[in-house]
Design a protein around this motif. Structure first.
Motif, short mmCIF file in Angstrom:
data_model
loop_
_atom_site.label_atom_id
_atom_site.label_comp_id
_atom_site.label_asym_id
_atom_site.label_seq_id
_atom_site.Cartn_x
_atom_site.Cartn_y
_atom_site.Cartn_z
N PRO A 196 14.27 -18.57 -42.50
CA PRO A 196 12.83 -18.84 -42.66
C PRO A 196 11.96 -17.59 -42.50
O PRO A 196 10.96 -17.45 -43.20
CB PRO A 196 12.53 -19.86 -41.56
CG PRO A 196 13.84 -20.47 -41.21
CD PRO A 196 14.88 -19.44 -41.50
N ASP A 197 12.34 -16.68 -41.62
CA ASP A 197 11.53 -15.48 -41.39
C ASP A 197 11.54 -14.53 -42.59
O ASP A 197 10.64 -13.71 -42.73
CB ASP A 197 12.04 -14.71 -40.17
CG ASP A 197 11.84 -15.47 -38.87
OD1 ASP A 197 11.01 -16.41 -38.87
OD2 ASP A 197 12.49 -15.12 -37.87
N HIS A 198 12.54 -14.63 -43.45
CA HIS A 198 12.69 -13.69 -44.55
C HIS A 198 12.47 -14.31 -45.93
O HIS A 198 12.48 -13.59 -46.93
CB HIS A 198 14.08 -13.04 -44.50
CG HIS A 198 14.31 -12.25 -43.25
ND1 HIS A 198 14.98 -12.79 -42.17
CD2 HIS A 198 13.95 -11.01 -42.89
CE1 HIS A 198 15.02 -11.88 -41.20
NE2 HIS A 198 14.40 -10.79 -41.61
N GLN A 199 12.28 -15.60 -46.00
CA GLN A 199 12.15 -16.27 -47.30
C GLN A 199 10.95 -15.76 -48.08
O GLN A 199 11.05 -15.56 -49.30
CB GLN A 199 12.05 -17.78 -47.12
CG GLN A 199 13.39 -18.41 -46.80
CD GLN A 199 13.29 -19.91 -46.60
OE1 GLN A 199 12.23 -20.44 -46.31
NE2 GLN A 199 14.42 -20.59 -46.73
N ARG A 200 9.84 -15.52 -47.41
CA ARG A 200 8.65 -15.03 -48.11
C ARG A 200 8.89 -13.65 -48.72
O ARG A 200 8.54 -13.39 -49.87
CB ARG A 200 7.46 -15.00 -47.15
CG ARG A 200 6.15 -14.94 -47.88
CD ARG A 200 4.99 -15.15 -46.95
NE ARG A 200 4.23 -13.92 -46.95
CZ ARG A 200 3.58 -13.42 -45.93
NH1 ARG A 200 3.56 -14.06 -44.78
NH2 ARG A 200 2.93 -12.30 -46.03
N LEU A 201 9.53 -12.77 -47.96
CA LEU A 201 9.83 -11.43 -48.46
C LEU A 201 10.76 -11.48 -49.66
O LEU A 201 10.52 -10.83 -50.68
CB LEU A 201 10.44 -10.57 -47.36
CG LEU A 201 10.95 -9.18 -47.79
CD1 LEU A 201 9.79 -8.33 -48.26
CD2 LEU A 201 11.70 -8.51 -46.66
N PHE A 202 11.83 -12.25 -49.56
CA PHE A 202 12.78 -12.34 -50.67
C PHE A 202 12.14 -13.01 -51.89
O PHE A 202 12.43 -12.63 -53.02
CB PHE A 202 14.06 -13.05 -50.24
CG PHE A 202 15.02 -12.15 -49.52
CD1 PHE A 202 16.00 -11.47 -50.20
CD2 PHE A 202 14.92 -11.96 -48.15
CE1 PHE A 202 16.87 -10.63 -49.55
CE2 PHE A 202 15.79 -11.12 -47.48
CZ PHE A 202 16.77 -10.45 -48.18
N GLY A 203 11.27 -13.99 -51.66
CA GLY A 203 10.55 -14.62 -52.77
C GLY A 203 9.66 -13.61 -53.49
O GLY A 203 9.59 -13.58 -54.72
N TYR A 204 8.98 -12.77 -52.69
CA TYR A 204 8.12 -11.73 -53.27
C TYR A 204 8.95 -10.74 -54.07
O TYR A 204 8.57 -10.36 -55.19
CB TYR A 204 7.36 -11.01 -52.14
CG TYR A 204 6.57 -9.82 -52.61
CD1 TYR A 204 5.37 -9.97 -53.28
CD2 TYR A 204 7.04 -8.52 -52.38
CE1 TYR A 204 4.64 -8.87 -53.71
CE2 TYR A 204 6.32 -7.42 -52.81
CZ TYR A 204 5.13 -7.60 -53.47
OH TYR A 204 4.42 -6.51 -53.90
N MET A 205 10.08 -10.32 -53.54
CA MET A 205 10.93 -9.35 -54.25
C MET A 205 11.50 -9.96 -55.54
O MET A 205 11.59 -9.27 -56.55
CB MET A 205 12.06 -8.86 -53.34
CG MET A 205 11.58 -8.02 -52.17
SD MET A 205 10.49 -6.65 -52.63
CE MET A 205 11.52 -5.72 -53.70
N ASP A 206 11.85 -11.24 -55.50
CA ASP A 206 12.34 -11.90 -56.72
C ASP A 206 11.26 -11.92 -57.78
O ASP A 206 11.52 -11.66 -58.96
CB ASP A 206 12.82 -13.32 -56.41
CG ASP A 206 14.12 -13.35 -55.62
OD1 ASP A 206 14.82 -12.32 -55.59
OD2 ASP A 206 14.42 -14.40 -55.01
N LYS A 207 10.03 -12.23 -57.36
CA LYS A 207 8.91 -12.28 -58.31
C LYS A 207 8.64 -10.89 -58.88
O LYS A 207 8.43 -10.72 -60.09
CB LYS A 207 7.65 -12.83 -57.64
CG LYS A 207 6.49 -13.01 -58.58
CD LYS A 207 5.33 -13.70 -57.89
CE LYS A 207 4.25 -14.02 -58.88
NZ LYS A 207 3.17 -14.80 -58.26
N LEU A 208 8.64 -9.87 -58.03
CA LEU A 208 8.39 -8.50 -58.49
C LEU A 208 9.49 -8.03 -59.43
O LEU A 208 9.21 -7.37 -60.44
CB LEU A 208 8.29 -7.57 -57.28
CG LEU A 208 7.61 -6.23 -57.50
CD1 LEU A 208 6.18 -6.41 -57.99
CD2 LEU A 208 7.61 -5.42 -56.22
#
Length: 157
Positions: free
Chosen positions: A17-29
């Protein structure tokens, strides 16, 4: 084998949960970078990369000022093409990221500094003629300095 371990680790980390936002952002980028490579002219797309995307503002990092200038000319069409692909890009900011290829591990560009450049014999002769014809000025001093450096370079080789 090491790549599998890294992918396993990153896959496990992306579910936290702590890293999902970061990985989501990197996937989008990453997806936006692929789209950019498709919609931008190839000669420009190869010489820049996405820097970030936040609240509709996209940052493009250009290799040099000339690439940045060309990108500025096609900004309106890039905005439209990103929107057509479903990305809510409201503004694109272009920055010059000098030597970004070296930082990302890409090979040196043919246009980048690769050591001292040699002026051919015909070029040297033309510069000598130019310096002789010029009146005393900063331009004449610059040409003479260039010729001195060229002569010093040839002696070192």
């Amino acid at each position: 084998m090491a790549a599998r371990k890294i992918n396993f680790y990153l896959g496990a980390l992306s579910t936290m949960p702590d890293h999902q936002r970061l990985f989501g952002y990197m996937d989008k980028l990453t997806a936006m970078q692929r789209v950019f490579m498709e919609i931008a002219p190839p000669q420009l797309a190869q010489r820049c990369a996405l820097g970030g995307f936040f609240e509709g503002n996209l940052t493009l990092c250009a290799h040099n000022g000339a690439i940045a200038a060309k990108l500025r000319q096609i900004l309106p069409s890039l905005l439209l093409k990103f929107r057509a692909r479903g990305y809510e890009v409201t503004a694109i900011r272009i920055t010059v990221q000098a030597n970004y290829r070296a930082m990302t591990g890409h090979e040196a560009s043919a246009n980048g500094p690769t050591g001292r450049r040699q002026i051919g014999q015909a070029g040297v002769e033309s510069l000598i003629e130019l310096a002789a014809e010029l009146p005393q000025s900063p331009l004449k001093e610059a040409v003479e300095l260039l010729l001195k450096k060229q002569n010093g370079q040839e002696e070192e080789s």
